[in-house]
Design an enzyme around this catalytic site. Structure first.
Site, PDB file in Angstrom:
ATOM      1  N   SER A 104       0.818  -1.211   0.000  1.00  0.00           N
ATOM      2  CA  SER A 104       0.000   0.000   0.000  1.00  0.00           C
ATOM      3  C   SER A 104       0.855   1.266   0.000  1.00  0.00           C
ATOM      4  CB  SER A 104      -0.954  -0.035   1.201  1.00  0.00           C
ATOM      5  OG  SER A 104      -1.895   0.994   1.148  1.00  0.00           O
ATOM      6  N   ASP A 241      -2.333   6.192  -3.499  1.00  0.00           N
ATOM      7  CA  ASP A 241      -1.184   5.572  -2.837  1.00  0.00           C
ATOM      8  C   ASP A 241      -0.736   4.385  -3.681  1.00  0.00           C
ATOM      9  OD1 ASP A 241      -3.348   3.917  -2.323  1.00  0.00           O
ATOM     10  OD2 ASP A 241      -2.685   3.394  -0.301  1.00  0.00           O
ATOM     11  N   ASP A 243      -1.107   1.146  -3.827  1.00  0.00           N
ATOM     12  CA  ASP A 243      -2.021   0.146  -4.386  1.00  0.00           C
ATOM     13  C   ASP A 243      -3.371   0.747  -4.745  1.00  0.00           C
ATOM     14  OD1 ASP A 243      -3.020   0.509  -1.817  1.00  0.00           O
ATOM     15  OD2 ASP A 243      -3.530  -1.608  -1.552  1.00  0.00           O
ATOM     16  N   ASP A 245      -5.858   1.963  -3.099  1.00  0.00           N
ATOM     17  CA  ASP A 245      -7.089   1.689  -2.360  1.00  0.00           C
ATOM     18  C   ASP A 245      -7.571   2.937  -1.627  1.00  0.00           C
ATOM     19  OD1 ASP A 245      -5.226   1.823  -0.301  1.00  0.00           O
ATOM     20  OD2 ASP A 245      -5.921  -0.003   0.704  1.00  0.00           O
TER      21      ASP A 245
END
Length: 448
Positions: A104, A241, A243, A245
């Site tokens: 992440s 960010d 990833d 999410d």
């Protein structure tokens, strides 16, 4: 590492904590646990595997694929794709399992392993515990036609973008948007989705080389985005960010629009359309009091949970609510996605701006953030934070002083021997003064 699974999968220093051996073993154990639970009954099991661009994801995803296939699971490898995109592919294809290799917003040396169950939902704690309990156990290995087959799914990204665009209530025509992809998993699908939605898109942070994810860019480093928005005269900026999410935004002046403001904008838009079940927004106890006050004025209830997206999701599913999230920009729109989705959030935020025809600053201004001070008090016995009488008296006195125009929160850290003191007040100086006083009491009373 102790218990491998944390609040968001397994995470740590890649090739030290999170190794190829661990990735393979976890994948085998996951296949066995889900198989024994009946998740694979009546059909040949299928899994979706994807990752963010960091270099360690290459060998870790190979290990996951090897583990699953060796346990008799057919694997679809979608390559680099945002975490929510992988969850969406799991749901859309009816796969039995999804695995994401990503850390992440963490720096590049870290990586992580996250599992999704059928439907694109995170595995329950008891299933994660069962997987840990069966790591490296002896097992009968399939042979011949019993081993899993591996295929590449090059079209997963395009289908994910199609899914996102199908959710839009309004196109983005006329908006110029700068998007910072953090050299991460959304480097391709993020700009593509915004362009196909009608926006004039300027892209930064979209040249991942495996070693630069989150490095000075993205939602944890907003400076480059703020400068680019002003330089290009853009209406807004969006930062993902690693990833994707989560996302944060900046307005035309470069001022930050955080997750609380984004949730407020989306909640008001959904409520206006009659699409906010129960007129409830789910947020954590760390959300700014300004969000609560704005929602109260609009007749929207804010249901607050413990810190962590898993608690937000649990409350949303239990209550049948459609919208929830965190101040960090992790926003969940359950009607369209099973987890936080930065690209989805960005599209809907910008759709609201385009729909009402007002600048982002004015739209986000519906939520006026109160000054907030957060202090960490280290070297204390955090277990006594809620039971010490002197600390409780200090909190009560501070709350009385602030009244309805402020808020106090003491929260023990989940991973460190410290207590977090958060104070919101009508002005920064008062918030700081109250926080300093409380931190001093906590440090004195709970000292180790």
């Amino acid at each position: 590492m102790g218990r491998y699974f944390g609040t968001d999968g397994v995470r740590g220093l890649a090739n030290v904590d999170v190794t190829a051996e661990l990735a393979l073993d976890l994948s085998v154990a996951a296949a066995h646990v889900l198989g024994d639970a009946g998740a694979f009954s009546g059909h040949r099991p299928r899994a979706v595997v994807g990752r963010d661009p960091r270099a360690s994801g290459e060998f870790l995803s190979a290990a996951v694929v090897a583990g699953l296939a060796s346990a008799g699971v057919d694997v679809s490898d979608v390559g680099v794709l945002p975490t929510p995109g992988i969850a969406q592919v799991v749901a859309a294809t009816g796969a039995d399992l999804g695995v994401v290799l990503s850390a992440s917003h963490n720096p590049v040396p870290d990586n992580g392993i996250k599992f999704f169950a059928r439907g694109g939902h995170k595995l329950p704690d008891e299933v994660e515990d069962a997987i840990e309990g069966r790591l490296r156990e002896p097992w009968a290995r399939p042979t011949g036609a019993g081993v899993g087959r591996v295929t590449a799914d090059a079209g997963a990204g395009a289908r994910y973008v199609d899914h996102l665009l199908a959710t839009l209530p309004h196109r983005l025509d006329g908006l110029r948007v700068v998007v910072d992809c953090a050299h991460g998993a959304a480097w391709s699908v993020g700009p593509e989705a915004l362009r196909r939605a009608g926006a004039d898109v300027v892209v930064i942070g979209a040249e991942p080389d495996g070693l630069n994810t989150n490095d000075g860019v993205g939602s944890t480093h907003l400076g480059p985005l703020q400068r680019a928005v002003r330089e290009h005269g853009a209406d807004a900026g969006i930062a993902f960010d690693g990833d994707a999410d989560r996302c944060l935004a900046v307005d035309a002046s470069g001022a930050v629009v955080d997750g609380d403001q984004i949730m407020g904008v989306l909640a008001l838009a959904l409520a206006e359309r009659g699409q906010l079940p129960g007129k409830v927004l789910v947020a954590t106890v760390m959300s700014n009091l300004g969000l609560l006050l704005a929602m109260r004025a609009a007749g929207v209830e804010v249901l607050q949970t413990a810190v962590g997206d898993r608690y937000v999701l649990e409350a949303m599913r239990e209550g049948g609510y459609a919208l929830g999230g965190e101040q960090s920009g992790h926003v969940v729109m359950l009607e369209h996605q099973t987890t936080g989705d930065g690209v989805l959030t960005a599209l809907h935020l910008l759709a609201r701006v385009a729909e009402v025809g007002l600048p982002l600053a004015e739209v986000a201004g519906a939520v006026q953030r109160l000054p907030q001070v957060l202090l960490n008090v280290p070297g204390v016995d955090k277990s006594r934070a809620s039971t010490d009488e002197h600390v409780a008296a200090a909190v009560a006195a501070a709350s009385a002083e602030l009244g309805d125009s402020g808020r106090v929160l003491l929260r023990p850290s989940g991973t460190e021997p410290l207590v977090r003191v958060m104070v919101e007040a009508g002005d920064q100086s008062q918030a700081r003064a109250v926080a300093d006083r409380l931190a001093a009491v906590v440090g004195e009373r709970l000292a180790l």
